[in-house]
Write a protein that holds these residues in place. Structure first.
Motif, PDB file in Angstrom:
ATOM      1  N   LYS A   1      -0.201  13.823   1.346  1.00 24.48           N
ATOM      2  CA  LYS A   1       0.875  13.331   2.206  1.00 24.48           C
ATOM      3  C   LYS A   1       2.189  14.045   2.323  1.00 24.48           C
ATOM      4  CE  LYS A   1      -0.396   8.484   1.446  1.00 24.48           C
ATOM      5  NZ  LYS A   1      -0.182   6.929   0.707  1.00 24.48           N
ATOM      6  N   PHE A   2       2.365  14.654   1.316  1.00 20.28           N
ATOM      7  CA  PHE A   2       3.551  15.571   1.018  1.00 20.28           C
ATOM      8  C   PHE A   2       3.322  16.731   2.253  1.00 20.28           C
ATOM      9  CE2 PHE A   2       5.826  19.359  -0.724  1.00 20.28           C
ATOM     10  CZ  PHE A   2       7.200  18.886  -0.475  1.00 20.28           C
ATOM     11  N   GLU A   3       2.202  17.496   2.222  1.00 19.99           N
ATOM     12  CA  GLU A   3       1.904  18.713   2.897  1.00 19.99           C
ATOM     13  C   GLU A   3       1.938  18.145   4.664  1.00 19.99           C
ATOM     14  OE1 GLU A   3      -1.837  19.903   1.609  1.00 19.99           O
ATOM     15  OE2 GLU A   3      -1.173  21.165   0.075  1.00 19.99           O
ATOM     16  N   GLN A   4       1.340  16.821   4.630  1.00 20.08           N
ATOM     17  CA  GLN A   4       1.512  16.322   6.199  1.00 20.08           C
ATOM     18  C   GLN A   4       2.791  16.203   6.424  1.00 20.08           C
ATOM     19  OE1 GLN A   4      -0.972  12.807   5.731  1.00 20.08           O
ATOM     20  NE2 GLN A   4      -2.841  13.979   6.139  1.00 20.08           N
ATOM     21  N   ALA A   5       3.667  15.863   5.761  1.00 21.95           N
ATOM     22  CA  ALA A   5       5.138  15.448   5.910  1.00 21.95           C
ATOM     23  C   ALA A   5       5.695  16.767   5.996  1.00 21.95           C
ATOM     24  CB  ALA A   5       5.798  14.469   5.041  1.00 21.95           C
ATOM     25  N   VAL A   6       5.384  17.604   5.368  1.00 23.43           N
ATOM     26  CA  VAL A   6       6.290  19.064   5.323  1.00 23.43           C
ATOM     27  C   VAL A   6       5.864  19.900   6.443  1.00 23.43           C
ATOM     28  CG1 VAL A   6       6.793  21.176   4.170  1.00 23.43           C
ATOM     29  CG2 VAL A   6       6.962  18.874   2.898  1.00 23.43           C
ATOM     30  N   ASN A   7       4.585  19.905   6.621  1.00 21.62           N
ATOM     31  CA  ASN A   7       3.859  20.972   7.655  1.00 21.62           C
ATOM     32  C   ASN A   7       4.633  21.010   9.067  1.00 21.62           C
ATOM     33  OD1 ASN A   7       1.822  22.254   5.942  1.00 21.62           O
ATOM     34  ND2 ASN A   7       0.161  20.888   6.559  1.00 21.62           N
TER      35      ASN A   7
END
Length: 324
Positions: free
Chosen positions: A23-29
């Protein structure tokens, strides 16, 4: 029962952690990708900005002298006659001498520290010492050059001139002070040696071990493997190391200024004193005014373009080799 419950809890914690990372990667990408593009464009923008500022300051000299500035040998603030050919020539010659000494030694050090000639601990210690040379300030190299290199090569230069003065490289005797192109090239070679050795070593170490195993399996000796397989495979990294070293040699200021002699002359002899663009800037800029500042900026712009052309040629060379 307790172990099963603990294992289940560990699995749930791992799944929760992986889900949180996802979820963090999806939010940061969506933010990270444009940010990296912006940083890449910023590097090009800063480079262009520097070039434009230098070119703007150099415009008065460019409009007055034109390309004649690159062929004239006079630097006379009184008559406002400026030419940077001796400095450009000295920059190229001193850098060439530095690479002439540093490339074979640096590549040899890289091979020696990337192979199993020594125990790993000793290898790491030596690699650290080589990289430590890059942390020494250039003014310290200059002082060492004055105290050690200049007196030593004054005697060597005198002997070379007496024995091989018929060669154009040694056609003039060393100056009375001992300063000249050869000491400057030696000092520059020692300064750029860590860059060539460290980056070339990294390029050799990161090669897939299958290359070595396949070569040995086909009957190649150690040196055949190094020369015919490993070095060509790491060629792009080695060229990158040499270009970084050349960039430092072209722009080095204090160490070269202290040992080159700072004489505006052109000589094919490496024993004669000379000058470089960087030395010209450090010697003249503090007292310059008016058109001389513009002329110094013009010389800086030429040094900038020289470095840019060298890097472009290196990139083209690497791409061509990679296609072969």
């Amino acid at each position: 029962m307790t172990n099963n419950t603990q294992n289940q809890a560990n699995i749930e914690n791992t799944e929760w952690f992986n889900l949180a990372i996802l979820k963090f990667e999806q939010a940061v990408n969506p933010i990270f990708i444009p940010l990296t593009k912006l940083c890449a464009l910023a590097i090009g923008g800063i480079l262009l900005w520097l070039a434009l500022i230098v070119a703007k300051e150099a415009l008065p000299a460019i409009s007055k002298f034109g390309l004649r500035f690159l062929t004239e040998t006079t630097w006379d603030p009184v008559r406002e006659q400026y030419g940077a050919f001796p400095q450009l020539y000295g920059t190229l010659l001193s850098s060439f001498l530095a690479l002439l000494f540093a490339v074979p030694i640096g590549l040899g050090v890289a091979i020696f520290l990337s192979e199993d000639f020594l125990p790993p601990k000793i290898q790491q210690a030596l690699a650290f010492l080589v990289e430590l040379l890059a942390a020494i300030p250039s003014v310290v190299y200059g002082l060492w050059g004055i105290a050690v290199v200049v007196p030593l090569f004054k005697n060597i230069g005198t002997w070379l001139h007496q024995q091989y003065g018929w060669l154009f490289l040694f056609s003039t005797p060393p100056s009375a002070t001992g300063f000249g192109m050869l000491p400057a090239g030696i000092v520059l070679a020692i300064m750029v040696l860590p860059t060539i050795a460290a980056i070339s070593r990294d390029a050799l170490i990161t090669l897939p071990p299958e290359l070595r195993q396949a070569a040995v399996g086909l009957g190649a000796t150690r040196w055949e493997t190094i020369i015919k397989i490993l070095i060509p495979a790491a060629f792009s990294g080695i060229v990158g190391a040499i270009m970084l070293a050349l960039g430092r040699a072209l722009g080095e200021t204090m160490a070269v200024t202290m040992v080159i002699g700072n004489v505006n002359q052109i000589s094919i002899s490496v024993l004669a004193a000379g000058n470089t663009v960087a030395s010209l800037l450090v010697n003249k800029f503090a007292e310059a005014g008016g058109l001389e500042i513009s002329a110094l900026m013009y010389a800086s712009l030429m040094l900038f373009l020289m470095t840019l052309i060298v890097n472009i040629l290196a990139e083209l060379l690497v791409r061509r080799v990679q296609r072969i």
